[in-house]
Design a protein around this motif. Structure first.
Motif, PDB file in Angstrom:
ATOM      1  N   LEU A  71      -0.822  -4.609 -12.530  1.00 28.70           N
ATOM      2  CA  LEU A  71      -1.244  -5.249 -11.294  1.00 28.70           C
ATOM      3  C   LEU A  71      -1.181  -4.220 -10.164  1.00 28.70           C
ATOM      4  N   LYS A  72      -2.176  -3.343 -10.191  1.00 28.50           N
ATOM      5  CA  LYS A  72      -2.277  -2.296  -9.187  1.00 28.50           C
ATOM      6  C   LYS A  72      -3.729  -1.841  -9.107  1.00 28.50           C
ATOM      7  N   LEU A  73      -4.073  -1.280  -7.971  1.00 27.50           N
ATOM      8  CA  LEU A  73      -5.453  -0.894  -7.708  1.00 27.50           C
ATOM      9  C   LEU A  73      -5.479   0.394  -6.907  1.00 27.50           C
ATOM     10  N   HIS A  74      -6.243   1.351  -7.393  1.00 30.63           N
ATOM     11  CA  HIS A  74      -6.520   2.516  -6.553  1.00 30.63           C
ATOM     12  C   HIS A  74      -8.010   2.486  -6.238  1.00 30.63           C
ATOM     13  N   VAL A  75      -8.318   2.724  -4.985  1.00 34.61           N
ATOM     14  CA  VAL A  75      -9.678   2.636  -4.484  1.00 34.61           C
ATOM     15  C   VAL A  75     -10.076   4.006  -3.969  1.00 34.61           C
ATOM     16  N   GLU A  76     -11.111   4.579  -4.564  1.00 28.07           N
ATOM     17  CA  GLU A  76     -11.651   5.840  -4.055  1.00 28.07           C
ATOM     18  C   GLU A  76     -12.804   5.488  -3.134  1.00 28.07           C
ATOM     19  N   VAL A  77     -12.600   5.700  -1.848  1.00 28.11           N
ATOM     20  CA  VAL A  77     -13.597   5.350  -0.840  1.00 28.11           C
ATOM     21  C   VAL A  77     -14.533   6.537  -0.655  1.00 28.11           C
ATOM     22  N   MET A  78     -15.807   6.298  -0.974  1.00 25.13           N
ATOM     23  CA  MET A  78     -16.837   7.325  -0.898  1.00 25.13           C
ATOM     24  C   MET A  78     -17.491   7.291   0.484  1.00 25.13           C
ATOM     25  N   PRO A  79     -18.228   8.353   0.834  1.00 22.08           N
ATOM     26  CA  PRO A  79     -18.916   8.358   2.131  1.00 22.08           C
ATOM     27  C   PRO A  79     -19.912   7.202   2.224  1.00 22.08           C
TER      28      PRO A  79
ATOM     29  N   ILE B 123      -8.600   8.203  -1.107  1.00 20.89           N
ATOM     30  CA  ILE B 123      -8.063   7.288  -2.106  1.00 20.89           C
ATOM     31  C   ILE B 123      -6.955   6.461  -1.477  1.00 20.89           C
ATOM     32  N   ARG B 124      -7.006   5.168  -1.742  1.00 19.87           N
ATOM     33  CA  ARG B 124      -5.961   4.256  -1.274  1.00 19.87           C
ATOM     34  C   ARG B 124      -5.337   3.604  -2.491  1.00 19.87           C
ATOM     35  N   TYR B 125      -4.023   3.378  -2.403  1.00 14.91           N
ATOM     36  CA  TYR B 125      -3.256   2.848  -3.533  1.00 14.91           C
ATOM     37  C   TYR B 125      -2.596   1.524  -3.156  1.00 14.91           C
ATOM     38  N   PHE B 126      -2.854   0.493  -3.958  1.00 18.85           N
ATOM     39  CA  PHE B 126      -2.277  -0.831  -3.745  1.00 18.85           C
ATOM     40  C   PHE B 126      -1.593  -1.268  -5.033  1.00 18.85           C
ATOM     41  N   VAL B 127      -0.379  -1.809  -4.903  1.00 19.47           N
ATOM     42  CA  VAL B 127       0.357  -2.284  -6.079  1.00 19.47           C
ATOM     43  C   VAL B 127       1.057  -3.592  -5.755  1.00 19.47           C
ATOM     44  N   SER B 128       1.427  -4.297  -6.818  1.00 21.97           N
ATOM     45  CA  SER B 128       2.251  -5.484  -6.652  1.00 21.97           C
ATOM     46  C   SER B 128       3.612  -5.056  -6.125  1.00 21.97           C
ATOM     47  N   SER B 129       4.192  -5.872  -5.263  1.00 20.46           N
ATOM     48  CA  SER B 129       5.525  -5.561  -4.760  1.00 20.46           C
ATOM     49  C   SER B 129       6.580  -5.744  -5.845  1.00 20.46           C
ATOM     50  N   LYS B 130       6.222  -6.445  -6.917  1.00 22.30           N
ATOM     51  CA  LYS B 130       7.133  -6.639  -8.054  1.00 22.30           C
ATOM     52  C   LYS B 130       6.897  -5.523  -9.064  1.00 22.30           C
ATOM     53  N   ALA B 131       7.906  -4.713  -9.272  1.00 21.08           N
ATOM     54  CA  ALA B 131       7.775  -3.559 -10.161  1.00 21.08           C
ATOM     55  C   ALA B 131       7.290  -3.947 -11.555  1.00 21.08           C
TER      56      ALA B 131
ATOM     57  N   GLU C 260       0.864  -1.179   0.000  1.00 20.37           N
ATOM     58  CA  GLU C 260       0.000   0.000   0.000  1.00 20.37           C
ATOM     59  C   GLU C 260       0.900   1.227   0.000  1.00 20.37           C
ATOM     60  N   LEU C 261       0.607   2.134  -0.918  1.00 24.69           N
ATOM     61  CA  LEU C 261       1.423   3.338  -1.087  1.00 24.69           C
ATOM     62  C   LEU C 261       0.664   4.577  -0.641  1.00 24.69           C
ATOM     63  N   LYS C 262       1.428   5.639  -0.413  1.00 27.59           N
ATOM     64  CA  LYS C 262       0.861   6.883   0.102  1.00 27.59           C
ATOM     65  C   LYS C 262       0.363   7.811  -1.001  1.00 27.59           C
ATOM     66  N   SER C 263       1.058   7.875  -2.135  1.00 27.01           N
ATOM     67  CA  SER C 263       0.738   8.922  -3.108  1.00 27.01           C
ATOM     68  C   SER C 263       0.418   8.380  -4.498  1.00 27.01           C
ATOM     69  N   LYS C 264      -0.241   9.224  -5.251  1.00 26.93           N
ATOM     70  CA  LYS C 264      -0.573   8.906  -6.641  1.00 26.93           C
ATOM     71  C   LYS C 264       0.700   8.773  -7.474  1.00 26.93           C
ATOM     72  N   ASP C 265       1.693   9.607  -7.195  1.00 28.04           N
ATOM     73  CA  ASP C 265       2.964   9.534  -7.934  1.00 28.04           C
ATOM     74  C   ASP C 265       3.650   8.184  -7.733  1.00 28.04           C
ATOM     75  N   GLU C 266       3.704   7.717  -6.477  1.00 28.43           N
ATOM     76  CA  GLU C 266       4.295   6.400  -6.209  1.00 28.43           C
ATOM     77  C   GLU C 266       3.503   5.305  -6.927  1.00 28.43           C
ATOM     78  N   TYR C 267       2.195   5.431  -6.897  1.00 29.46           N
ATOM     79  CA  TYR C 267       1.309   4.454  -7.536  1.00 29.46           C
ATOM     80  C   TYR C 267       1.556   4.404  -9.050  1.00 29.46           C
TER      81      TYR C 267
END
Length: 177
Positions: free
Chosen positions: A114-122, A99-107, A66-73
């Protein structure tokens, strides 16, 4: 009348829409795998506070970061993760908006998608906190189709009977008032 509609909703092809938590298995049957089309999978879903996402993958071959920023993602930079998931079956509660960012540990897997960004709504707004009944596409097209066959199938007759029943029930209720 409302109670009758609630009890008959599943038979009418209706489904509930509202602020009930959902469990999302990332990638459905394929899970978190390089062959999955995670972008398409996520584009068909809404994520809300209270939902849970599940990652299923081979822990021997993969892990999730799980990453912190859109740039890292976007650049698949996994050098500064917020958290690593390595169990092979990880459950993540979506407890706050954002927004949460998840990616494969393999670049290389990440760069292949193989990555997912999730925009969590109210959780819900005042007009969606109460459950509402929404017609499924099949039911709407069956009832609204002007070119229906002259000898409808049993299921179409059944849906038509329910529609007529509810129209009659509605008319009786209106006339009684």
């Amino acid at each position: 009348m409302v109670m009758a509609l609630v009890l008959m909703a599943p038979g009418l092809g209706l489904k509930w829409s509202g602020a009930q938590p959902h469990h999302h298995v990332v990638g459905d049957d394929h899970g978190w795998d390089p062959s999955s089309d995670i972008a398409t999978w996520s584009s068909r879903r809404s994520f809300r506070v209270g939902d849970k996402i599940w990652f299923a993958y081979s822990a021997e071959q993969e892990s999730i970061v799980e990453l912190k920023s859109k740039d890292e993602y976007e650049s698949c930079d996994v050098t500064n993760p917020i958290r690593m998931y390595t169990d092979g079956l990880d459950s993540i509660d979506l407890v706050e908006e954002g927004i949460r960012y998840f990616v494969s540990s393999k670049a290389e897997s990440c760069k292949r998608g193989l990555k997912l960004h999730v925009e969590v709504m109210p959780l819900g707004s005042p007009d969606t906190e109460m459950p509402e009944v929404v017609a499924s596409e099949y039911w709407v097209s069956t009832v609204a189709d002007a070119d229906a066959p002259t000898t409808p199938s049993g299921s179409v007759q059944l849906y038509g009977s329910f529609v007529l029943f509810f129209i009659g029930l509605w008319l009786c209720t209106c006339m009684a008032i």
